[in-house]
Design a protein around this motif. Structure first.
Motif, short mmCIF file in Angstrom:
data_model
loop_
_atom_site.label_atom_id
_atom_site.label_comp_id
_atom_site.label_asym_id
_atom_site.label_seq_id
_atom_site.Cartn_x
_atom_site.Cartn_y
_atom_site.Cartn_z
N GLY A 1 1.15 -0.96 0.29
CA GLY A 1 0.17 -0.21 -0.33
C GLY A 1 0.72 1.65 0.11
O GLY A 1 1.79 0.90 0.63
N SER A 2 -0.20 2.24 -0.29
CA SER A 2 1.01 3.08 -0.36
C SER A 2 0.41 4.19 0.43
O SER A 2 -1.02 4.42 0.43
CB SER A 2 1.65 4.16 -1.76
OG SER A 2 0.68 4.41 -2.62
N ASP A 3 0.08 5.58 0.06
CA ASP A 3 -0.32 7.27 1.21
C ASP A 3 0.29 8.23 0.71
O ASP A 3 1.24 8.70 0.57
CB ASP A 3 -0.09 6.86 2.63
CG ASP A 3 -1.57 7.50 2.96
OD1 ASP A 3 -1.97 8.51 2.41
OD2 ASP A 3 -2.07 7.35 4.00
N PHE A 4 0.05 9.41 1.48
CA PHE A 4 0.44 10.79 0.80
C PHE A 4 1.46 9.72 1.89
O PHE A 4 2.04 10.30 2.28
CB PHE A 4 -0.13 12.03 1.06
CG PHE A 4 -1.90 11.92 -0.02
CD1 PHE A 4 -1.62 12.76 -0.86
CD2 PHE A 4 -2.64 11.12 0.58
CE1 PHE A 4 -2.81 12.44 -1.98
CE2 PHE A 4 -4.17 11.60 -0.49
CZ PHE A 4 -3.56 12.27 -0.70
N ALA B 1 -1.31 2.58 4.41
CA ALA B 1 -0.94 1.93 3.54
C ALA B 1 -0.42 0.84 3.97
O ALA B 1 -0.99 -0.32 3.30
CB ALA B 1 0.42 2.37 3.36
N SER B 2 -0.71 0.86 5.51
CA SER B 2 -0.53 -0.71 6.09
C SER B 2 -2.38 -1.57 5.72
O SER B 2 -2.00 -2.49 6.21
CB SER B 2 -0.79 -0.41 7.89
OG SER B 2 0.93 -0.04 8.06
N ARG B 3 -2.78 -0.16 5.90
CA ARG B 3 -4.26 -1.27 6.00
C ARG B 3 -4.50 -1.62 4.88
O ARG B 3 -5.24 -2.64 4.21
CB ARG B 3 -5.82 0.06 6.24
CG ARG B 3 -5.38 0.82 7.42
CD ARG B 3 -7.05 1.05 7.95
NE ARG B 3 -7.51 2.29 7.47
CZ ARG B 3 -6.82 3.48 6.71
NH1 ARG B 3 -5.87 4.25 7.88
NH2 ARG B 3 -7.40 3.88 5.95
N PHE B 4 -3.95 -0.78 3.97
CA PHE B 4 -4.21 -1.27 2.13
C PHE B 4 -3.47 -2.66 2.15
O PHE B 4 -3.74 -3.37 2.01
CB PHE B 4 -3.53 -0.31 0.94
CG PHE B 4 -4.57 0.52 1.03
CD1 PHE B 4 -5.62 1.01 1.37
CD2 PHE B 4 -3.72 1.86 0.76
CE1 PHE B 4 -6.30 2.05 1.33
CE2 PHE B 4 -4.49 3.11 0.51
CZ PHE B 4 -5.98 3.25 1.67
N ALA B 5 -2.12 -2.54 3.03
CA ALA B 5 -1.16 -3.87 2.29
C ALA B 5 -1.69 -4.72 3.24
O ALA B 5 -2.17 -6.25 2.44
CB ALA B 5 0.24 -3.60 2.95
N THR C 1 4.23 4.59 2.34
CA THR C 1 4.38 2.53 1.67
C THR C 1 4.41 1.82 2.56
O THR C 1 5.44 2.31 4.29
CB THR C 1 5.94 2.70 0.51
OG1 THR C 1 6.95 3.52 1.70
CG2 THR C 1 5.88 3.13 0.00
N ALA C 2 4.03 0.69 2.23
CA ALA C 2 3.54 -0.41 3.72
C ALA C 2 3.41 -1.99 2.84
O ALA C 2 3.27 -1.86 1.61
CB ALA C 2 2.61 -0.26 4.67
N MET C 3 4.10 -2.67 3.40
CA MET C 3 4.29 -4.20 3.06
C MET C 3 3.99 -4.75 3.90
O MET C 3 4.49 -5.08 5.41
CB MET C 3 5.61 -4.17 2.38
CG MET C 3 5.77 -3.92 1.37
SD MET C 3 4.79 -3.75 -0.63
CE MET C 3 5.00 -2.54 -1.54
N VAL C 4 2.82 -6.13 3.21
CA VAL C 4 2.91 -6.89 4.80
C VAL C 4 2.17 -8.45 3.53
O VAL C 4 2.12 -8.95 2.88
CB VAL C 4 1.32 -6.63 5.60
CG1 VAL C 4 0.84 -7.63 6.11
CG2 VAL C 4 0.90 -4.88 5.58
N HIS C 5 3.50 -8.97 4.43
CA HIS C 5 3.72 -10.81 3.99
C HIS C 5 2.86 -11.51 5.33
O HIS C 5 2.94 -11.38 5.99
CB HIS C 5 4.78 -11.20 3.22
CG HIS C 5 5.38 -10.34 2.13
ND1 HIS C 5 5.85 -9.08 2.61
CD2 HIS C 5 4.88 -10.71 1.23
CE1 HIS C 5 5.96 -8.65 1.18
NE2 HIS C 5 5.53 -9.62 0.57
#
Lengths: 389, 413
Positions: free
Chosen positions: A246-249, A263-267, A381-385
């Motif tokens: 995810g990303s954000d402003f 971004a964390s929520r999207f990811a 930016t955020a990534m979740v795996h």
């Protein structure tokens, strides 16, 4: 296409200790790769590796341009396609996601992802320069903010809206220091008390010294394989069950909320949309706690805890080792250390060893399902795996 | 011949409130901006006076691009700007030219401004350099503009705006006299002129300035009337703060590499976006209501290219969140500030229409955590780079309204 027919496994993972290290960046990288190769149960040859991703910001300015070729060299596999990935502090998980997609696309059978940062030998102004370049420049940096200040603005708002005291931040720090003390790879292996947290010098109000992760050197590497070939390397692969980004402003001022990172929520939503199990089944997580407030944000943004429960869960010890949902058993960025590009890859190393029951005194008993959450900047930016064994 | 139609005096915040500041960030440039803003509020408001400023005279040692940046700060179209040397001769010459100009009834006013931080005069550790500052701004125009205005006004309040010892209060001549000698000669002369004119009886048409410098002895006249100033006592210089100005200058001239290594705002970009930075001029999106700064013809939130409307945000809002940056947590651009003064505040400011922007707090702010507090934005020094200062809006936290106590922070004090 079903998920199960196209799975990606982690078949090896290794890292250097994180901390103030005497080694040059290239040596750190080599050390992490050797550890990763050595961790492969049935062995792996450089010729098995078909593609590489190197996550780094600039490792102290040693090699800012074209660094990924070092990965091919040190892997002993010059010639393969390599890519430098950079999403600030989320670079490591971004590299993981890129390799995951390359494998699912069938571009190769085995890929290596490495993260590398050399930060502690920089003169202080230059280090602060690097720490500040991943935020928004024109409004945030030039109003006098580095990341400590940006996260302080989030923390101040969070504490105010929820009528909390900084003690809840202290509880995060105390927990992660306790976890880090059990991790031989951790930068800070020293337990602290709430009093020590409270009495420490201020950095950016309300954040004090022990709310901030250290500046660390380190490297980490993981070897990923397509399902078809994974068992050539190990009978105990760790599966990547979902990958979300995810990303954000870039700047806080453009975002609708100061108490949640979109971004964390999207990811997380994206990762669990692919995963074969819901988030309630996650047994432990490595989350991005560059500052203590970030862990509180992460717990709710990833949905590991319902909205509003992160502070009470932390204060009650539910997120400690031995609690219902251990968070950052490695010590997290807070205690394990935060060598920017290596951080997201290092989280996977921890999860790999935990899910294989190899984590020693910090082992989460019976761990089968885990989550890694890695944030770039202040949530731009955020990534979740999501992983399982 | 033109006549004096309006005057304004600006003092730095630390002089207005008689407060000791931790890290003063006002200088000749910010004071000129402030004096011009006050002057604009003071100018005659009758229909004939609404014409745009026609010419600006500045007595100052400001660099050329800083002089032209004044128009960006004021939000005025760029017009002829004449610079005069920062000397007694400069003020006499500029005053004479402003008064001698042939002006028509429908011509806009000309402005004459000077602002200075006084030169350090200390001699050593026991007598550190003293700094004080003020700015004066005068407007000149056709005599018809001055009906009920200027020296003919029934009260100085109607044509002189200024900041005395109380914040934003009207200038009272006895207080103004306190600044004789406090700033540079040109500013002192203009202040004296304003004070003398403002203190004269309604209907008196002029005053005069008697300026004595080391090598000059000049008189200039307003309307030929002579109101001698000899009766004025010369007060002791008031010391407002002590500041190692030389250290600032040294830092401003530091090589770029020592200040930043790339994540910096180039001088060209800075200068080209001043209306957005200083006056918050941008575009409001009618689709999603987001406000985009600077205006680029596209909404930064929803991407729409139509239904954008040019506009400005007001220079006031409320603190949405705040922090205090302690030494070590500052970006390298602010190393000079931390080394010299230590901590500073930064706030996210919520504007009345819901927009949110990030500002440093001004010099005289105590390190406060004041969520919900009202703030006003003022142009101040930000940081030195490439040999000069970068300026930007900073937030002044206003004291809570007298009765309505601020909501106590859960952490207590």
């Amino acid at each position: 296409m079903t998920v199960s027919s196209n799975r990606v496994a982690v078949v090896g993972a290794g890292q250097t200790a994180f901390g103030v290290l005497p080694h040059a960046p290239r040596s750190l990288l080599r050390q992490a790769l050797l550890e990763a190769v050595a961790s492969v149960d049935k062995g792996i040859s450089p010729s098995d590796v078909g593609e590489g991703y190197l996550a780094t910001l600039g490792f102290g300015g040693w090699q800012i341009g074209n660094p990924a070729t070092l990965l091919a060299e040190e892997m002993g596999r010059p010639g393969i396609p390599v890519t430098h990935v950079e999403n600030a502090c989320a670079s490591g998980s971004t590299g993981l996601r890129a390799a995951y997609h390359a494998l699912r696309a069938g571009s190769c059978d085995v890929a290596v992802v490495a993260g590398l940062e050399k930060m502690t030998d920089d003169p202080s102004p230059r280090r602060r320069f690097w720490l500040g370049v991943s935020g928004e420049t024109e409004w945030e940096r030039l109003a006098g903010l580095t990341f400590a200040g940006v996260y302080a603005l989030l923390a101040e708002r969070y504490l105010s809206e929820r009528k909390l005291t900084p003690e809840v931040l202290g509880a995060v720090a105390v927990k992660n220091h306790a976890h880090g003390a059990l991790n031989p790879h951790a930068h800070l292996r020293k337990p602290i008390t709430l009093e020590k947290h409270r009495d420490a010098p201020p950095v950016a109000d309300p954040l004090k010294l022990y709310d901030c992760c250290p500046v660390s050197d380190g490297a980490a590497a993981v070897l990923l394989a397509r399902e078809e070939v994974a068992r050539r390397f190990t009978d105990s692969p760790i599966w990547i069950d979902g990958s979300g980004g995810g990303s954000d402003f870039l700047a806080l001022q453009d975002r609708p909320s100061l108490t949640s990172l979109a971004a964390s929520r999207f990811a997380a939503d994206q990762a669990f949309a692919h995963a074969p199990f819901p988030r309630e089944k996650v047994q432990f997580a490595e989350v991005h706690d560059c500052f203590t407030i970030a862990e509180l944000l992460a717990l709710e943004d990833t949905g590991l805890l319902p909205k509003g429960e992160a502070p009470s869960a932390t204060m009650e010890g539910r997120t400690r080792l031995g609690g219902a949902l251990p968070i950052n058993p490695s010590g997290g960025l807070k205690a394990k250390g935060h060598p920017l590009g290596a951080t997201g890859v290092g989280q996977v190393c921890e999860i790999y060893h935990q899910l294989r029951g190899e984590a020693g005194p910090r082992q989460v008993p019976g761990a089968e399902r885990a989550l890694a959450h890695n944030v770039g900047g202040s949530g731009a930016t955020a990534m979740v795996h999501v992983f399982s064994r | 011949m033109a006549v004096l139609t309006a005057a304004a005096v600006a003092l730095p915040g630390w002089a207005r409130g008689n407060v000791v500041v931790e890290g003063p960030d006002e200088d000749a440039f910010t004071l000129l901006v402030r004096a011009g803003e006050l002057l604009r509020k003071t100018q005659p408001s009758n229909a004939r006076a609404r014409a745009e400023v026609r010419k600006v005279r500045v007595i100052s040692s400001l660099a050329g691009d800083e002089r032209s940046a004044l128009f960006d700060a004021w939000g005025l179209p760029s017009v002829e700007l004449v610079a005069y040397p920062d000397s007694t001769q400069g003020v006499v010459q500029s005053l004479s030219e402003a008064l001698d100009e042939e002006v028509g009834e429908h011509d806009g006013p000309s402005w004459l401004l000077s602002a200075q931080l006084a030169s350090p005069r200390g001699t050593g550790v026991d007598d550190p350099p003293k700094q004080s500052a003020a700015a004066a701004a005068l407007a000149f125009g056709h005599g018809a503009l001055a009906e009920g205005q200027g020296p003919n006004a029934p009260s100085p309040r109607t044509w002189v705006t200024g900041e005395g010892s109380t914040p934003a209060g009207p200038v009272r001549p006895p207080e103004l006299r306190g600044f004789r000698g406090a700033a540079s000669a040109p500013v002192s002369i203009l202040l004296t002129l304003v004070a003398a004119a403002a203190s004269s009886e309604g209907g008196t048409t002029g005053s005069w300035v008697h300026a004595t410098g080391e090598r000059t002895h000049q008189r200039t006249f307003l309307d030929g009337s002579k109101v001698p100033l000899q009766g004025y006592p010369v007060p002791e210089e008031r010391v407002w703060f002590q500041v190692p100005e030389e250290a600032w200058r040294a830092r401003a001239g530091a090589p770029l590499a020592a200040v930043s290594q790339g994540a910096y705002l180039s001088r060209e970009t800075y200068l080209s976006t001043l209306p957005a930075r200083w006056r918050l001029e941008g575009e409001r999106c009618a689709q999603c209501s987001a406000f985009s700064l600077p205006p680029v013809g596209r909404c930064h939130r929803c991407g729409t290219r139509d239904s954008l409307r040019r506009g400005r945000l007001p220079h006031r809002g409320k603190v949405e969140s705040a922090t205090v940056i302690h030494p070590g947590a500052q970006p390298t651009e602010f190393d000079w500030h931390q080394e010299t003064y230590g901590r500073y505040g930064v706030a996210l400011v919520r504007f009345p229409d819901g927009d949110l922007l990030t500002f440093q707090l001004t010099d005289q702010q105590p390190a406060v955590s004041a969520l919900g507090a009202d703030v006003e934005l003022e142009l101040r020094r930000l940081y030195p780079q490439e040999g000069s200062w970068r300026y930007g809006l900073k937030a002044v936290v206003l004291p809570p309204a007298s009765e309505a106590k601020a909501t106590p922070h859960p952490r207590g004090a």
